[in-house]
Design a protein around this motif. Structure first.
Motif, PDB file in Angstrom:
ATOM      1  N   PRO A 408       0.675  -1.184  -0.025  1.00 37.27           N
ATOM      2  CA  PRO A 408       0.079   0.053  -0.030  1.00 37.27           C
ATOM      3  C   PRO A 408       0.907   1.222  -0.168  1.00 37.27           C
ATOM      4  CG  PRO A 408      -0.955  -1.551   1.531  1.00 37.27           C
ATOM      5  CD  PRO A 408       0.313  -2.113   1.103  1.00 37.27           C
ATOM      6  N   HIS A 409       2.076   1.237   0.680  1.00 38.51           N
ATOM      7  CA  HIS A 409       2.940   2.286   0.658  1.00 38.51           C
ATOM      8  C   HIS A 409       3.334   2.939  -0.869  1.00 38.51           C
ATOM      9  CE1 HIS A 409       6.253   4.877   1.995  1.00 38.51           C
ATOM     10  NE2 HIS A 409       7.212   4.106   1.274  1.00 38.51           N
ATOM     11  N   ASP A 410       3.682   1.891  -1.520  1.00 40.41           N
ATOM     12  CA  ASP A 410       4.060   1.940  -3.107  1.00 40.41           C
ATOM     13  C   ASP A 410       2.953   2.495  -3.865  1.00 40.41           C
ATOM     14  OD1 ASP A 410       6.843   1.361  -2.356  1.00 40.41           O
ATOM     15  OD2 ASP A 410       6.402  -0.724  -2.217  1.00 40.41           O
ATOM     16  N   VAL A 520       2.812 -13.027   5.215  1.00 39.68           N
ATOM     17  CA  VAL A 520       4.202 -12.461   5.260  1.00 39.68           C
ATOM     18  C   VAL A 520       4.075 -11.019   4.516  1.00 39.68           C
ATOM     19  CG1 VAL A 520       6.635 -12.976   4.662  1.00 39.68           C
ATOM     20  CG2 VAL A 520       5.098 -14.769   5.270  1.00 39.68           C
ATOM     21  N   THR A 521       4.582 -10.101   5.069  1.00 41.47           N
ATOM     22  CA  THR A 521       4.203  -8.775   4.461  1.00 41.47           C
ATOM     23  C   THR A 521       5.539  -7.742   4.377  1.00 41.47           C
ATOM     24  OG1 THR A 521       3.730  -7.773   6.573  1.00 41.47           O
ATOM     25  CG2 THR A 521       1.850  -8.653   5.375  1.00 41.47           C
ATOM     26  N   GLY A 522       5.237  -6.767   3.822  1.00 40.85           N
ATOM     27  CA  GLY A 522       6.687  -5.942   3.804  1.00 40.85           C
ATOM     28  C   GLY A 522       6.372  -5.402   2.399  1.00 40.85           C
ATOM     29  N   ALA A 774      -4.012  -7.556  15.179  1.00 41.50           N
ATOM     30  CA  ALA A 774      -4.532  -6.489  16.256  1.00 41.50           C
ATOM     31  C   ALA A 774      -3.362  -6.130  16.863  1.00 41.50           C
ATOM     32  CB  ALA A 774      -5.369  -7.433  17.280  1.00 41.50           C
ATOM     33  N   ASP A 775      -2.126  -6.829  17.059  1.00 43.45           N
ATOM     34  CA  ASP A 775      -0.801  -6.112  17.873  1.00 43.45           C
ATOM     35  C   ASP A 775      -0.175  -5.428  16.972  1.00 43.45           C
ATOM     36  OD1 ASP A 775      -1.405  -7.572  20.055  1.00 43.45           O
ATOM     37  OD2 ASP A 775      -0.098  -9.208  19.348  1.00 43.45           O
ATOM     38  N   LEU A 776      -0.150  -5.503  15.460  1.00 43.93           N
ATOM     39  CA  LEU A 776       0.525  -4.758  14.435  1.00 43.93           C
ATOM     40  C   LEU A 776       0.021  -3.461  14.391  1.00 43.93           C
ATOM     41  CD1 LEU A 776       2.787  -4.464  12.056  1.00 43.93           C
ATOM     42  CD2 LEU A 776       0.844  -5.560  10.774  1.00 43.93           C
ATOM     43  N   GLY A 785       2.129  -1.737   9.302  1.00 45.36           N
ATOM     44  CA  GLY A 785       1.289  -1.478  10.610  1.00 45.36           C
ATOM     45  C   GLY A 785       0.367  -0.115  10.433  1.00 45.36           C
ATOM     46  N   GLU A 786       1.064   0.944   9.826  1.00 48.62           N
ATOM     47  CA  GLU A 786       0.170   2.111   9.700  1.00 48.62           C
ATOM     48  C   GLU A 786      -0.886   2.054   8.692  1.00 48.62           C
ATOM     49  OE1 GLU A 786       3.297   5.208   8.424  1.00 48.62           O
ATOM     50  OE2 GLU A 786       4.589   4.832  10.396  1.00 48.62           O
ATOM     51  N   HIS A 787      -0.497   1.195   7.375  1.00 50.25           N
ATOM     52  CA  HIS A 787      -1.273   1.053   6.474  1.00 50.25           C
ATOM     53  C   HIS A 787      -2.628   0.258   6.874  1.00 50.25           C
ATOM     54  CE1 HIS A 787       0.422   3.487   3.212  1.00 50.25           C
ATOM     55  NE2 HIS A 787       1.478   3.183   3.634  1.00 50.25           N
ATOM     56  N   LEU A 788      -2.354  -0.705   7.538  1.00 44.83           N
ATOM     57  CA  LEU A 788      -3.347  -1.843   8.208  1.00 44.83           C
ATOM     58  C   LEU A 788      -4.223  -1.058   9.274  1.00 44.83           C
ATOM     59  CD1 LEU A 788      -4.657  -4.562   7.983  1.00 44.83           C
ATOM     60  CD2 LEU A 788      -3.010  -5.056   9.716  1.00 44.83           C
TER      61      LEU A 788
END
Length: 797
Positions: A408-410, A520-522, A774-776, A785-788
């Motif tokens: 999402p950031h890109d 698995v994200t990033g 939820a923790d993220l 974490g910000e985008h989610l």
């Protein structure tokens, strides 16, 4: 006395009136006489569920006709070398401009193709080193790993003054190819026990290489060459005979009164199998190569592919091998730091291209990265590079899901690029599912309402705001947001990864929980695929469904690809007391007139070939005698014409009940392909349909761990719910599911998230978060974490 002249605005020039692309009566694939008008110099996004006809309208109609008309401006001689394109089935296409297509096709399947060679950046770098490198070793080809160094001498005969004169001539070509690995970067070692069974003779079928049966042409050449005794076991061969079998250089021989070329097994395998990229091989060839061949880094060039001379020439202590291995963002900095006025235009061009890589989010790649290892999204963005700095205007750019593989950031960065292309005065057509990209559209065309035969019509045209309030499937789901799960599953165990260091990973240690859904994200290039494919794929009991293309000819269809045709043929054969081969259009049952293709192709040289329905079988592909055999009141051509959903009912009960076929059909229905017909050629399927077909095929594999690489690719917002339900069913049936994914709905639905980063390339390669979604969201410590948090906040708010 003053006179007043009235100032009227001049009438618009007639040349300015062509401001729309008009399509009338489009019938390509499943389009149902579609009429549409698209504004020029605007960004139009095409939406609709997978299989609704988006690609048929954009790529199969508008882009295809634009390309065909441009090709027709060349001479007939040149057209003979170009791909021949048939005119799309459409009544009228008006207002077309030159189309530049940026699709998702993987880049070159050639093992020699790298990011540098595919984008021309390598060519600019070679010129730079040929001008500035010290010591000077030659022209740009002296730095090319595709050019071998050759020298020779001999006498040449020329006509001069009416008589023949002989002169001695020398020639030399200085290339940059490493002589040991021939520019491949790796050397191959063969396990001979996988090439042949040495206890057997050739006549007994000693060769175990795919396609090398003794009944085939290769077998006949080996048997009849005269170099080998076909009745002697290979273990009893003399040293000379074994050398002839394995290494003999190409030699002309006569076999069965036909002149052929005999060549040893190893050079033949290197030419036919190993010249292709591993990803492009057919599955059985790939399995053989994995068994029989070990690839090790070339000891002479260290994997750089370049000769010692090419590596010795340096600019400020950096060789071309060092430059190609640098991360592109670092290479851009190095090029900017070169103060050489004599090659200023070259440095400017190289800097601009490298900056485009960084701008488009590919700064983490290196120029020596093999092109075949790029994901579909990376390949598409690499193709965009050459268009970013283009001065062309009034061009139609056509994109196929440009946000594939983007975090999402890109996506915001990609959106800005699309808007920049539009603002230069170009028409931008985008096929897309992501709401973030749909939101920036000037105009939206929504196709549907369903997929396959239930689609192919325009459901909506207009602005994004109007789409939101429309009652179309896309409109209803545009603001869908998946909520975080109230409770997550508990892991039943863990898959331990220790010291993972493939590509940019930095000795990563991580425990991947089993028995749950793991995401698995990033950001793109953070090391997700390196971690999973490098440390988990290939282990026992692991089933990997990647983004690799499905390979199949126009004779391949869902029934042949999934193995469904075997139980169907057997059921027909049993019910009618005949052999199964009769019910194959590629075997004994094929119509003799069209060889089972259903159509007769007429090649018209540089003109588009014409395909006409076979008059003898009327497109049914089978001999009339085969169609007399029935099962449950249907013949084989009627069964292949059924949709998956219809066939599932047909083979699930009554006289036609076939449990083996029903099981495969239920899996196809589970992944949302119930509308596909069993006999539809694979070449007509969309990208999303092909991936789900692959997923359905692998769901029957025996394995406890499933790895899915971006399964939301090509999926409509409404279909993501079906995918999540399918993943839940897999986990609830006792499987462990690991998903490499950027879609926030999948992240929110996961039981556990492993987030890599913090950036891409050498700024990534570390695990920056492990825990529940939820923790993220609560921590908001990473970009993911910000985008989610922003995504799920839409429902909370």
């Amino acid at each position: 006395m003053t006179t007043r002249t009235e100032t009227r605005s001049p009438a618009p020039h007639v040349a300015d009136s062509h401001d729309v692309i008009r399509v009338r009566g489009a019938r390509v694939n499943n389009l149902a006489d579609v009429d549409v008008e698209l504004p020029k110099r605007r960004l139009t996004v095409f939406t609709g569920i997978s299989g609704s006809g988006k690609s048929s309208l954009v790529f199969g109609t508008i882009a295809a006709e634009s390309q065909r008309m441009i090709n027709e401006t060349y001479s007939a001689f040149l057209q003979g070398f170009m791909p021949t394109l048939a005119r799309p089935d459409v009544d009228l296409l008006d207002g077309l401009t030159t189309a530049i297509i940026v699709d998702q096709e993987r880049m070159g399947a050639n093992a020699r193709s790298t990011v540098g060679t595919a984008t021309d950046t390598g060519a600019l770098l070679r010129i730079l080193f040929s001008r500035l490198g010290q010591p000077h070793i030659g022209s740009p080809q002296a730095f090319s790993f595709n050019v071998a160094s050759i020298s020779g001498a001999g006498a040449v005969t020329m006509e001069r003054g009416g008589r023949a004169v002989k002169e001695r001539r020398d020639f030399a070509v200085v290339g940059g190819m490493c002589p040991r690995c021939e520019g491949m970067g790796s050397v191959t070692d063969f396990d001979r026990s996988q090439l042949y069974d040495d206890s057997k003779s050739l006549a007994e079928g000693a060769l175990t290489i795919p396609g090398y049966s003794m009944d085939g042409w290769y077998g006949r050449i080996f048997m009849g060459s005269g170099f080998l005794d076909p009745d002697k076991p290979i273990r009893d061969y003399s040293k000379r005979e074994l050398d002839n079998l394995l290494y003999r250089e190409p030699t002309k021989v006569k076999v069965d009164n036909v002149n052929v070329t005999y060549e040893g097994l190893i050079p033949r395998i290197q030419k036919s199998f190993l010249s292709k990229d591993r990803e492009a091989m057919q599955p059985h060839i790939r399995a053989f190569v994995d068994r029989a061949v070990t690839f090790t880094t070339c000891p002479e060039c260290g994997g750089t592919r370049l000769s010692e001379a090419a590596r010795s020439s340096k600019i400020d202590g950096i060789s071309i091998a060092d430059a190609s291995a640098m991360q592109i963002s670092d290479l851009a900095e190095w090029v900017r730091g070169l103060d050489k006025p004599g090659v200023a235009p070259l440095l400017t061009a190289l800097s601009d291209t490298l900056d485009s890589f960084v701008e488009i989010g590919l700064g983490y790649l290196s120029l020596d990265r093999p092109a075949g290892t790029l994901s579909g999204g990376e390949a598409q963005r690499t193709k965009m590079i050459r268009h970013l700095g283009s001065s062309l205007t009034d061009v139609t750019y056509v994109f196929d899901e440009p946000t594939i593989g983007l975090h999402p950031h890109d996506i915001e960065r990609m959106n800005n690029l699309l808007l920049r292309l539009r603002d230069k005065g170009n028409t931008v057509l985008v096929v897309e599912h992501k709401p973030e990209t749909i939101a920036i559209a000037d105009h939206v065309v929504d196709l549907g309402p369903g997929a396959g035969t239930a689609g192919g019509t325009i459901c909506f045209e207009g602005s994004v705001e109007s789409l939101r309030t429309s009652d179309t499937l896309t409109g209803r789901h545009l603001d869908d947001r998946a909520a975080l799960k109230d409770s997550v599953r508990t892991a039943t165990g863990a898959l331990e990864v220790r010291g993972a260091n493939a590509h940019n990973l930095r000795d990563v240690d991580v425990d991947i929980p089993l028995g749950v859904l793991v995401a698995v994200t990033g950001v793109a290039g953070s090391g997700k695929s390196s971690l999973i494919n490098g440390s988990v794929s290939g282990s026992d009991g692991v089933v990997t469904v990647d983004q690799g293309a499905i390979r199949g000819s126009r004779r391949s269809n869902p029934a042949t690809y999934t193995g469904l045709l075997d139980p169907i043929r057997k059921a027909f054969a049993k019910a009618n007391g005949v052999k199964p081969a009769l019910f194959s259009a590629n075997s004994e049952g094929a119509c003799p007139s069209c060889n089972g293709a259903g159509v007769v192709y007429l090649d018209l040289a540089m003109m588009a070939g014409v395909a006409t329905t076979c008059e003898e079988c009327e497109g049914k592909r089978f001999q009339s005698s085969v169609l007399e055999h029935r099962l449950g009141g249907r013949d084989i051509s009627e069964v292949l014409g059924m949709s998956v959903a219809e066939a599932e009912r047909f083979f699930g009960e009554g006289e036609a009940r076939t449990p083996a076929a029903h099981k495969i059909l239920r899996r196809l229905d589970d992944v949302g392909l119930g509308y596909l017909s069993l006999g539809q050629p694979l070449t007509t399927l969309s990208g999303g349909e092909r991936q789900r077909l692959k997923l359905a095929t692998h769901m029957g594999d025996k394995g406890g761990v499933y790895i899915l690489d971006e399964p939301t690719t090509g999926l409509h917002l409404a279909d993501v719910e079906h995918l999540l339900a399918l993943l839940d069913r897999l986990v609830d049936s006792g499987k462990s599911v690991i998903v490499i994914e950027h879609h926030q709905a999948v992240m929110a639905h996961a039981d556990w998230i492993i987030d890599l980063g913090p950036g891409a390339g050498h700024d990534g390669g570390k695990v920056v978060f492990e825990g529940t979604p939820a923790d993220l969201v609560a921590a908001r410590s990473t970009l993911t974490g910000e985008h989610l948090a922003a995504y799920v906040g839409a429902t909370a708010g």
